[in-house]
Design an enzyme around this catalytic site. Structure first.
Site, PDB file in Angstrom:
ATOM      1  NE  ARG A 142     -61.223 -27.083   0.003  1.00  0.00           N
ATOM      2  CZ  ARG A 142     -59.967 -27.361   0.316  1.00  0.00           C
ATOM      3  NH1 ARG A 142     -59.098 -27.629  -0.620  1.00  0.00           N
ATOM      4  NH2 ARG A 142     -59.576 -27.385   1.563  1.00  0.00           N
TER       5      ARG A 142
ATOM      6  NE  ARG B  83     -70.415 -12.319 -16.056  1.00  0.00           N
ATOM      7  CZ  ARG B  83     -69.213 -12.740 -15.652  1.00  0.00           C
ATOM      8  NH1 ARG B  83     -68.430 -11.990 -14.940  1.00  0.00           N
ATOM      9  NH2 ARG B  83     -68.777 -13.938 -15.966  1.00  0.00           N
TER      10      ARG B  83
ATOM     11  CB  CYS C 225     -72.167 -22.632 -14.096  1.00  0.00           C
ATOM     12  SG  CYS C 225     -72.541 -21.088 -13.272  1.00  0.00           S
TER      13      CYS C 225
ATOM     14  CD  GLU D 204     -69.804 -30.884  -7.192  1.00  0.00           C
ATOM     15  OE1 GLU D 204     -69.332 -32.006  -6.908  1.00  0.00           O
ATOM     16  OE2 GLU D 204     -69.148 -29.847  -7.148  1.00  0.00           O
TER      17      GLU D 204
ATOM     18  NE  ARG E 270     -69.360 -30.031  -3.044  1.00  0.00           N
ATOM     19  CZ  ARG E 270     -70.440 -30.813  -3.145  1.00  0.00           C
ATOM     20  NH1 ARG E 270     -71.279 -30.660  -4.132  1.00  0.00           N
ATOM     21  NH2 ARG E 270     -70.668 -31.750  -2.244  1.00  0.00           N
TER      22      ARG E 270
ATOM     23  CE1 TYR F 214     -66.835 -27.143   1.559  1.00  0.00           C
ATOM     24  CE2 TYR F 214     -65.037 -25.992   2.665  1.00  0.00           C
ATOM     25  CZ  TYR F 214     -65.503 -26.794   1.638  1.00  0.00           C
ATOM     26  OH  TYR F 214     -64.624 -27.251   0.691  1.00  0.00           O
TER      27      TYR F 214
ATOM     28  NE  ARG G 296     -62.217 -31.050   3.704  1.00  0.00           N
ATOM     29  CZ  ARG G 296     -61.076 -30.728   3.139  1.00  0.00           C
ATOM     30  NH1 ARG G 296     -61.015 -30.447   1.857  1.00  0.00           N
ATOM     31  NH2 ARG G 296     -59.958 -30.684   3.837  1.00  0.00           N
TER      32      ARG G 296
END
Length: 122
Positions: free
Chosen positions: A7, A63, A75, A78, A90, A108, A116
């Protein structure tokens, strides 16, 4: 060897193409560097953005990176939860690795580190 998810998240100051693309590169480079992986080991990269980021597809940045042309990218937007972190990108990088889950380093950056704090964020 297992498939593991790594992540990452980062925020941008403005909803403009260049900041979105650069932030995507920054967090992906952090994931790759900290985990010692290469594009050849990547199964796919899932990228989400908050609803306030619509100036660019973050996948465009990946890309254009050398060696990443064949990595499957997707893509998405959220879920717009009230009060959530704004202008956030994210990533979920799915990678073939011998590392145990506890050895994976999630990245992060900036304000997104608050998402987190238990992971010892950058």
């Amino acid at each position: 060897m297992s498939v593991r998810g790594i992540r990452g998240a980062i925020t941008v100051e403005v909803n403009e193409e260049q900041p979105i693309l650069q932030a995507t590169i920054d967090v992906l480079n952090g994931i790759v560097t900290e985990n010692g992986i290469s594009p050849e080991e990547i199964c796919s990269v899932l990228i989400t953005v908050t609803t306030d980021l619509d100036a660019a597809f973050p996948a465009k940045a990946i890309r254009q990176m050398e060696g990443w042309e064949l990595v499957p990218l997707m893509c998405a937007v959220e879920v717009p939860v009230k009060g959530s972190l704004e202008r956030c990108i994210r990533l979920m990088v799915l990678v073939n690795t011998d590392k145990k889950q506890a050895e994976i380093k999630h990245i992060y950056m900036g304000e997104a580190a608050a998402l987190r704090p238990d992971l010892g964020n950058s």
